[in-house]
Design a protein around this motif. Sequence first.
Motif, PDB file in Angstrom:
ATOM      1  N   PHE A   1       0.834  -1.195   0.000  1.00 47.38           N
ATOM      2  CA  PHE A   1       0.000   0.000   0.000  1.00 47.38           C
ATOM      3  C   PHE A   1       0.877   1.257   0.000  1.00 47.38           C
ATOM      4  N   PRO A   2       0.456   2.320  -0.673  1.00 54.38           N
ATOM      5  CA  PRO A   2       1.145   3.614  -0.519  1.00 54.38           C
ATOM      6  C   PRO A   2       1.233   4.042   0.943  1.00 54.38           C
ATOM      7  N   LEU A   3       0.224   3.711   1.748  1.00 50.47           N
ATOM      8  CA  LEU A   3       0.259   4.039   3.177  1.00 50.47           C
ATOM      9  C   LEU A   3       1.452   3.377   3.858  1.00 50.47           C
ATOM     10  N   SER A   4       1.697   2.106   3.562  1.00 43.61           N
ATOM     11  CA  SER A   4       2.819   1.398   4.189  1.00 43.61           C
ATOM     12  C   SER A   4       4.161   1.956   3.722  1.00 43.61           C
ATOM     13  N   ILE A   5       4.242   2.292   2.445  1.00 40.60           N
ATOM     14  CA  ILE A   5       5.473   2.887   1.920  1.00 40.60           C
ATOM     15  C   ILE A   5       5.749   4.213   2.627  1.00 40.60           C
ATOM     16  N   TYR A   6       4.701   5.002   2.837  1.00 39.75           N
ATOM     17  CA  TYR A   6       4.815   6.280   3.552  1.00 39.75           C
ATOM     18  C   TYR A   6       5.338   6.057   4.969  1.00 39.75           C
ATOM     19  N   VAL A   7       4.791   5.082   5.675  1.00 38.34           N
ATOM     20  CA  VAL A   7       5.223   4.817   7.053  1.00 38.34           C
ATOM     21  C   VAL A   7       6.700   4.424   7.084  1.00 38.34           C
ATOM     22  N   ARG A   8       7.088   3.541   6.189  1.00 43.74           N
ATOM     23  CA  ARG A   8       8.501   3.125   6.163  1.00 43.74           C
ATOM     24  C   ARG A   8       9.411   4.291   5.790  1.00 43.74           C
TER      25      ARG A   8
ATOM     26  N   THR B   1       3.363  -8.275  10.734  1.00 44.14           N
ATOM     27  CA  THR B   1       3.772  -7.506   9.554  1.00 44.14           C
ATOM     28  C   THR B   1       4.124  -6.074   9.942  1.00 44.14           C
ATOM     29  N   TRP B   2       3.300  -5.450  10.779  1.00 46.91           N
ATOM     30  CA  TRP B   2       3.590  -4.064  11.183  1.00 46.91           C
ATOM     31  C   TRP B   2       4.808  -3.978  12.088  1.00 46.91           C
ATOM     32  N   VAL B   3       4.977  -4.950  12.961  1.00 49.25           N
ATOM     33  CA  VAL B   3       6.186  -4.977  13.786  1.00 49.25           C
ATOM     34  C   VAL B   3       7.423  -5.115  12.894  1.00 49.25           C
ATOM     35  N   PHE B   4       7.364  -6.027  11.947  1.00 47.24           N
ATOM     36  CA  PHE B   4       8.532  -6.284  11.108  1.00 47.24           C
ATOM     37  C   PHE B   4       8.808  -5.165  10.105  1.00 47.24           C
ATOM     38  N   GLN B   5       7.775  -4.635   9.470  1.00 42.63           N
ATOM     39  CA  GLN B   5       8.080  -3.638   8.441  1.00 42.63           C
ATOM     40  C   GLN B   5       8.519  -2.298   9.038  1.00 42.63           C
ATOM     41  N   THR B   6       8.354  -2.144  10.362  1.00 39.36           N
ATOM     42  CA  THR B   6       8.835  -0.925  11.011  1.00 39.36           C
ATOM     43  C   THR B   6      10.145  -1.124  11.778  1.00 39.36           C
ATOM     44  N   LEU B   7      10.411  -2.344  12.230  1.00 40.45           N
ATOM     45  CA  LEU B   7      11.615  -2.596  13.039  1.00 40.45           C
ATOM     46  C   LEU B   7      12.654  -3.471  12.335  1.00 40.45           C
ATOM     47  N   TYR B   8      12.290  -4.066  11.212  1.00 39.22           N
ATOM     48  CA  TYR B   8      13.195  -4.993  10.512  1.00 39.22           C
ATOM     49  C   TYR B   8      13.434  -4.561   9.067  1.00 39.22           C
ATOM     50  N   THR B   9      12.365  -4.410   8.294  1.00 44.87           N
ATOM     51  CA  THR B   9      12.487  -4.039   6.877  1.00 44.87           C
ATOM     52  C   THR B   9      13.218  -2.714   6.701  1.00 44.87           C
ATOM     53  N   THR B  10      13.031  -1.806   7.634  1.00 37.52           N
ATOM     54  CA  THR B  10      13.592  -0.453   7.523  1.00 37.52           C
ATOM     55  C   THR B  10      15.075  -0.372   7.876  1.00 37.52           C
TER      56      THR B  10
ATOM     57  N   GLN C   1       0.911   6.695  13.985  1.00 40.40           N
ATOM     58  CA  GLN C   1      -0.218   5.863  14.378  1.00 40.40           C
ATOM     59  C   GLN C   1      -0.939   5.390  13.122  1.00 40.40           C
ATOM     60  N   ILE C   2      -1.328   4.118  13.131  1.00 33.73           N
ATOM     61  CA  ILE C   2      -2.063   3.539  12.006  1.00 33.73           C
ATOM     62  C   ILE C   2      -3.352   2.950  12.567  1.00 33.73           C
ATOM     63  N   TYR C   3      -4.456   3.256  11.907  1.00 30.77           N
ATOM     64  CA  TYR C   3      -5.762   2.890  12.444  1.00 30.77           C
ATOM     65  C   TYR C   3      -6.289   1.585  11.848  1.00 30.77           C
ATOM     66  N   HIS C   4      -7.054   0.873  12.664  1.00 27.31           N
ATOM     67  CA  HIS C   4      -7.692  -0.394  12.294  1.00 27.31           C
ATOM     68  C   HIS C   4      -8.457  -0.257  10.972  1.00 27.31           C
ATOM     69  N   PRO C   5      -8.463  -1.339  10.163  1.00 29.91           N
ATOM     70  CA  PRO C   5      -7.873  -2.662  10.399  1.00 29.91           C
ATOM     71  C   PRO C   5      -6.428  -2.736   9.915  1.00 29.91           C
ATOM     72  N   ALA C   6      -5.615  -3.489  10.626  1.00 26.44           N
ATOM     73  CA  ALA C   6      -4.192  -3.592  10.302  1.00 26.44           C
ATOM     74  C   ALA C   6      -3.955  -4.121   8.898  1.00 26.44           C
TER      75      ALA C   6
ATOM     76  N   THR D   1      -3.626   7.391   8.835  1.00 25.42           N
ATOM     77  CA  THR D   1      -2.429   7.488   9.668  1.00 25.42           C
ATOM     78  C   THR D   1      -2.420   8.842  10.381  1.00 25.42           C
ATOM     79  N   LYS D   2      -1.704   8.885  11.489  1.00 24.95           N
ATOM     80  CA  LYS D   2      -1.481  10.160  12.187  1.00 24.95           C
ATOM     81  C   LYS D   2      -0.021  10.225  12.609  1.00 24.95           C
ATOM     82  N   LEU D   3       0.662  11.274  12.188  1.00 21.82           N
ATOM     83  CA  LEU D   3       2.045  11.526  12.591  1.00 21.82           C
ATOM     84  C   LEU D   3       2.023  12.557  13.713  1.00 21.82           C
ATOM     85  N   VAL D   4       2.624  12.222  14.854  1.00 25.14           N
ATOM     86  CA  VAL D   4       2.669  13.115  16.004  1.00 25.14           C
ATOM     87  C   VAL D   4       4.129  13.323  16.394  1.00 25.14           C
TER      88      VAL D   4
END
Length: 394
Positions: A142-149, A202-211, A284-289, A295-298
């Motif tokens: 998703f473009p959303l996931s690419i943005y987060v990474r 997936t969210w744990v890994f793509q933020t703490l491993y893939t990056t 922050q990423i909102y349900h469903p995972a 998303t919200k960037l704080v």
Amino acid sequence: MSKFTVKWGILATGGIAETFARDLWPNPECRGVKDIEHKVVAAASSSSAKRAQDFLKEVRGVEGAKAYGSYEELVKDENVDIIYIATPHSHHYQNAMLCLEAGKNVLCEKAFTTNAPQLEALIKKAREKKVFLMEAVWTRYFPLSIYVRDIITSGKIGPVSRTSADLSMHMLPEKTFEDTHRMVNPDLAGGALLDLGIYALTWVFQTLYTTQSDPKPPTVLSTMRKYKLGTDEQTSMLLTFPPTSSRGEAHGIATTGMRTSADPDGKASAGPAIRVQGETGEIQIYHPAFRPTRTKLVLADGTVEDKEWPQPGPGEGSGWKNGFGGSFQPEGEGQGMFWEADECAFALKEGRKEGKYESLEESLVIMRVMDQVREQNGLKYPEKIETLEYPVKL
């Protein structure tokens, strides 16, 4: 300029197969993708060719698309470039090996296999046959996931120390599912972990491993609540990732279950399902995972960026809809499975043998984590679906 055309064969004709194949119909240009196109040219049902024919009509397969009453016939179709495997987890190893042995490129639904040794065998076979193999973790593309990474790798929130991710859905399995249903049946590798928990992971890994440029596998602690059939109905995991060149030790908390909900009122009143926490801010990423659209960037400096990420599609008036599980998105809005299909197309076009945003090595690390979680909690599946033997009739 002519477009690179990918001709798809769909292996199995259930709900997720229909959703995926429907998403292949809209012109990729509606999502800004201009140089590829998808065609569903064949489908196979294990029950009958008639079922496959009805499926092809439902998903708008191309004129003359082939309907098969067995998977063995599908893999012999020379007009098929790549096969999407949409059977239950329990059958992935046998089905994927069938495709790979026939020299077919493969996109296989998550969880990739029942266990890590099975995935190791598939990877070995794919490399031996020199074909493409990817796990269908659609959310990663998703473009959303690419943005987060990208936010993480840019350093905008500082070194990330912790990610918490939950995919829990209020299902009450004893009221919702028959004992034979894939969500709870041990013969089909049922349970929350392999079906829902993989998205939290997936969210744990793509933020703490893939990056990370030098990622290292985590250590794992877990606990599990069992359903009456022995499969899991709730699982919690604590993953400790070793320090890398860009951050210190990081913690991932992944939770999943069928009795609670990450979004009880369906209005996001409970807050985000995923929090990615760095030293100078969080995302922050909102349900469903599995299909987030917000998303919200704080940031510590007071910056708050709330973004919506609607899925594209041909739009209102197109007469086209897609969805899953009996519910549809608004007319003309895609489900979002086309992003992973696009990645497959670009990989085949470029000659790559695995996905860009989840390597086979990372899929294997995640399967090993899930193996550890099952081992720690005594969750074993029948030998016939854990075996490395091939072929085995299931």
